[in-house]
Design a protein around this motif. Structure first.
Motif, PDB file in Angstrom:
ATOM      1  N   THR A  41      41.356  35.004  42.429  1.00 24.85           N
ATOM      2  CA  THR A  41      41.100  34.601  43.814  1.00 24.85           C
ATOM      3  C   THR A  41      39.858  33.726  43.904  1.00 24.85           C
TER       4      THR A  41
ATOM      5  N   ILE B 108      36.363  37.658  49.165  1.00 23.37           N
ATOM      6  CA  ILE B 108      37.427  38.632  49.382  1.00 23.37           C
ATOM      7  C   ILE B 108      36.803  40.009  49.611  1.00 23.37           C
TER       8      ILE B 108
ATOM      9  N   VAL C 235      44.192  32.639  47.503  1.00 23.10           N
ATOM     10  CA  VAL C 235      42.985  32.795  48.320  1.00 23.10           C
ATOM     11  C   VAL C 235      42.977  34.207  48.909  1.00 23.10           C
ATOM     12  N   PRO C 236      41.806  34.703  49.342  1.00 26.15           N
ATOM     13  CA  PRO C 236      41.693  36.080  49.832  1.00 26.15           C
ATOM     14  C   PRO C 236      42.721  36.463  50.893  1.00 26.15           C
TER      15      PRO C 236
ATOM     16  N   ILE D  73      45.315  38.953  39.057  1.00 25.99           N
ATOM     17  CA  ILE D  73      45.162  38.180  40.286  1.00 25.99           C
ATOM     18  C   ILE D  73      43.863  37.391  40.163  1.00 25.99           C
TER      19      ILE D  73
ATOM     20  N   GLN E 252      37.593  36.694  40.030  1.00 26.16           N
ATOM     21  CA  GLN E 252      37.161  35.930  41.189  1.00 26.16           C
ATOM     22  C   GLN E 252      36.373  34.716  40.725  1.00 26.16           C
TER      23      GLN E 252
ATOM     24  N   PHE F 170      45.923  37.715  49.312  1.00 22.67           N
ATOM     25  CA  PHE F 170      45.842  38.997  48.615  1.00 22.67           C
ATOM     26  C   PHE F 170      45.511  40.156  49.546  1.00 22.67           C
TER      27      PHE F 170
END
Length: 569
Positions: free
Chosen positions: A336, A341, A274-275, A334, A358, A278
Motif C-alpha cells: 500500500t 493507512i 491505496v489505503p 499487500i 507500505q 484495503f
C-alpha cells in the motif's frame, strides 16, 4: 526478521531491464492479458515483451518520431506499458497522461509538453480526434476480428515493425539511451493554466527499482493484479517494473467491480493499491463474518494464531483458508502507498496471515523514498512507512519540540526538475536535497513516520500545530463515518482565531443497520456530532473539533483516491 539487503542485478536503464529479463526469464510469463472482455487470461512472456518492444520501437523510428515527446493515455493494459517501453528505450520521451482528464485538459497537457504523437486506447478516440497533433496511434484492449486494421493501429505498427527488423533495420536496436537524460515527463497536477511536469530519467527509475528490490523480494511465481492508474509512478514503478525486474508477472484487471473475479482468475499473490481499497476490503471481511455469524470464531482463530506464533508456529494459512479462497487462494502480500493507512487494518491483515508492505514517496522521487522491509517487525511499526531506501538519505528539518519537521530527501531517484520551470524547481531543490512538503519524524531505529502535509497544518492563534491527518484517523474509526476531511476555519463560532472543523460523509449502510427504524438528516448529524463530542473529551482543548458538516456527496479526489482538500472547501 533479518534486515540484510537482498542481492540485486545491476541495470543501467529500462532497456537493460527488459533485455536482461528476457535472457533470464525467457518463456516465463511477464503479463497476463485478455483478448476478449470476460475471456481467459493469456500469457505474454518476458521474451515476447522484448520482441514486441523492439518491433514497435522500430516502427516509431521509421515514422520519424526519434527524439520526440509521445503522450500515452488509456486503461491499464499490455498495450499501454508496451507503448511506454518502446518510446523510452530508443525513440524519445514518454508523456503518460491521467485517463480521468477532460478533453480540454488533455489538449492543454499535450500542448505544454510539445507532443508530436499520442498513443490512445480506442475508448479515448473522441478525446483525441480533434487534437492538433501530427501522429495518432490507437490500441484496442479487446480485439474484434471483424474490424479491419488501420495503419496506425497497434497490431499494424507491430506487423510493420517486425518487417523492418527482418530486413535488418537496426536504428531502434542500436539507439543509444543516456540513463541520465530526461525520458519521462509526468504531470503532477495543474491541468489548467500552466501545469507542472516532473522530468525523470532511466537512472531515476531503475535506481528505485533496484532499491525497492533490496528490501522487498518478489518470487518468480508471484503475480500481481494491476488496478491503480497506470500513469502513476507508484503503479508503474512498483507494481509493474519492479515485479518484471524480479521475474514475476502482472495481470491487468477489467475494472474495479471485477477485482475479486480477476484475482481468482489470475491467481494473484500480490495486490498493490491505496489505503481506501484495503480498508474497504478489511471492513467487508468483518461485515461478511457478522452476516454469517462467524465473528466469534474468527476472533478465536486470531487469538489462537497469536499464541501459536509466540511459539514459532505459523498456522495462518490453514486457520483462515476460507478468507484466502475469496481472493483466489494465493494472495500473500499487500503493498500500500499514496496515503497513510489505518494501523489497525495493517495489524488486522497480518493477523489473518497476509504480509503488508507500505511505501512512501512522490512523483518527484520516482517514487519510493521509504518502505517496510520484508520481515515481522513491521507488525510493531504499523504507524511507520518504513525505512529509507538503501541509497537514499532523509533529514527532518525545522523540527518542533515533538521532533516533527519537514522531510527532505536526497538520492539517485530525485527528479531532474520541473519542465520549463527553473524557479519552481529551485523552490523544492536545495544542494541536492528535495523538500517533500511532508511533515514527519524518525524513531531511534530509523523508521520514518508521516504526520501530514506542511501546507495542511492548522495553526492556532496560540501557535499550536494541529495535523488534520491525525484527527481524520480518529474520526474515520467511527462506525458511522465513510470518510472525512479535517480543516481549519477562521473566526467560526469563537469570532476570532481558528476553529477545527470536519466534513463527514456518513456510512449510511452502517447507520441503517444500527437504526432500522430510519434516521433523517438531522438525526444523522446529531448522531455523528455526539460521537465526535465524546471523542473530543480525550483530546487536548486546542485539538477539539468544534464544527461538523455532513455531506451527502463524495469528496473530490485524485485518481489515487486522495481527497483534494482545496477543491472540497
Amino acid at each position: 526478521m533479518t534486515e540484510e539487503l537482498y542481492q540485486v542485478r545491476e541495470i543501467e536503464s529500462l532497456k537493460d531491464m527488459i533485455r536482461t529479463g528476457a535472457d533470464l526469464y525467457k518463456e516465463a510469463p511477464a503479463f497476463l492479458i485478455k483478448t476478449q472482455k470476460g475471456g481467459k487470461y493469456h500469457e505474454v512472456t518476458h521474451r515476447k515483451l522484448e520482441k514486441d518492444m523492439n518491433a514497435l520501437g522500430s516502427r516509431l523510428v521509421d515514422l520519424g518520431l526519434s527524439g520526440e515527446r509521445i503522450a500515452i493515455i488509456g486503461e491499464n493494459s499490455y498495450e499501454w506499458i508496451l507503448s511506454y517501453f518502446a518510446v523510452v528505450n530508443g525513440v524519445g520521451t514518454a508523456v503518460p497522461l491521467d485517463k480521468e482528464l477532460s478533453q480540454k485538459e488533455i489538449a492543454n497537457l499535450v500542448s505544454v509538453a510539445g507532443c508530436k504523437a499520442i498513443f490512445f486506447s480506442s475508448s479515448y478516440e473522441k478525446y483525441v480526434k480533434d487534437l492538433d497533433i501530427p501522429v495518432k496511434l490507437k490500441f484496442e484492449l479487446y480485439r474484434n476480428e471483424d474490424v479491419p486494421f488501420d495503419e496506425m493501429d497497434m497490431a499494424s505498427l507491430l506487423f510493420e515493425g517486425r518487417k523492418l527488423l527482418s530486413r535488418g533495420d537496426r536504428r531502434y536496436l542500436d539507439a543509444e539511451v543516456n540513463p541520465k537524460e530526461a525520458r519521462i515527463m509526468l504531470f503532477t497536477s495543474g491541468t489548467t493554466g500552466v501545469p507542472k511536469a516532473v522530468m525523470l530519467s532511466h537512472h531515476n527509475i531503475v535506481s528505485n527499482i533496484m532499491n525497492v528490490s533490496r528490501i522487498v523480494q518478489i518470487r518468480p511465481d508471484d503475480r500481481t493484479l494491476s488496478i491503480l492508474p497506470i500513469h502513476h509512478t507508484f503503479e508503474s514503478t512498483v507494481d509493474i517494473m519492479t515485479v518484471l525486474y524480479q521475474g514475476g508477472s502482472i495481470a491487468f484487471f477489467e475494472g474495479l467491480k471485477h477485482v475479486t473475479k480477476n484475482m481468482i482468475e489470475a491467481r494473484a499473490s500480490i495486490l498493490v493499491g491505496v489505503p481506501l481499497i484495503f480498508e474497504s476490503i478489511y471492513a467487508k471481511l468483518w461485515k461478511q463474518a457478522e452476516k454469517t455469524k462467524r465473528v466469534k470464531a474468527l476472533k478465536a482463530a486470531i487469538k489462537l494464531n497469536r499464541s501459536l506464533q509466540k511459539l514459532g508456529v505459523d498456522k495462518r494459512q490453514k486457520l483462515f483458508r476460507d478468507i484466502y479462497d475469496n481472493f483466489g487462494g494465493r494472495l500473500r502480500m499487500i503493498i500500500t502507498g499514496a496515503a497513510g493507512i489505518d494501523p489497525k487494518v495493517l495489524r488486522g491483515f497480518h493477523d489473518l496471515g497476509l504480509e503488508v508492505a507500505q511505501g512512501y514517496g512522490l512523483t518527484e522521487t520516482a517514487p519510493i523514498i521509504a518502505g517496510t522491509p520484508d520481515g515481522e517487525r513491521k507488525y510493531k511499526k504499523t504507524g511507520s512507512v518504513g525505512k529509507v531506501i538503501p541509497q537514499g538519505e532523509v533529514k527532518i528539518i525545522d523540527a518542533n519540540e515533538e521532533g516533527i519537521g519537514e522531510i527532505v530527501y536526497r538520492g539517485p531517484n530525485v527528479m531532474l526538475g520541473y519542465y520549463g520551470m527553473p524557479e519552481e524547481t529551485a523552490e523544492v531543490m536545495e544542494d541536492g536535497w528535495f523538500h517533500t512538503g511532508d511533515l514527519g519524524f524518525m524513531d531511534p531505529e530509523g523508521w520514518l513516520y508521516i504526520t501530514g502535509r506542511k501546507k495542511n497544518v492548522i495553526v492556532t492563534k496560540t501557535g499550536k500545530n494541529i495535523y488534520p491527518e491525525e484527527l481524520e484517523q480518529l474520526v474515520g474509526e467511527i462506525r458511522y463515518v465513510q470518510e472525512c476531511m479535517v480543516y481549519g476555519l477562521d473566526g467560526v463560532e469563537t469570532g476570532d482565531g481558528t476553529t477545527v472543523a470536519v466534513q463527514v460523509r456518513p456510512d449510511y449502510d452502517a447507520i441503517k443497520e444500527a437504526f432500522p427504524g430510519g434516521m433523517d438528516d438531522e438525526d444523522v448529524y446529531k448522531l455523528i456530532k455526539g460521537i465526535i463530542s465524546e471523542m473530543n473529551q480525550k483530546l487536548p482543548n486546542y485539538k477539539r473539533i468544534r464544527h461538523v458538516v455532513i455531506r451527502d456527496t463524495e469528496f473530490i479526489k485524485t485518481t489515487t483516491h486522495k481527497i483534494k482538500r482545496q477543491d472540497n472547501l
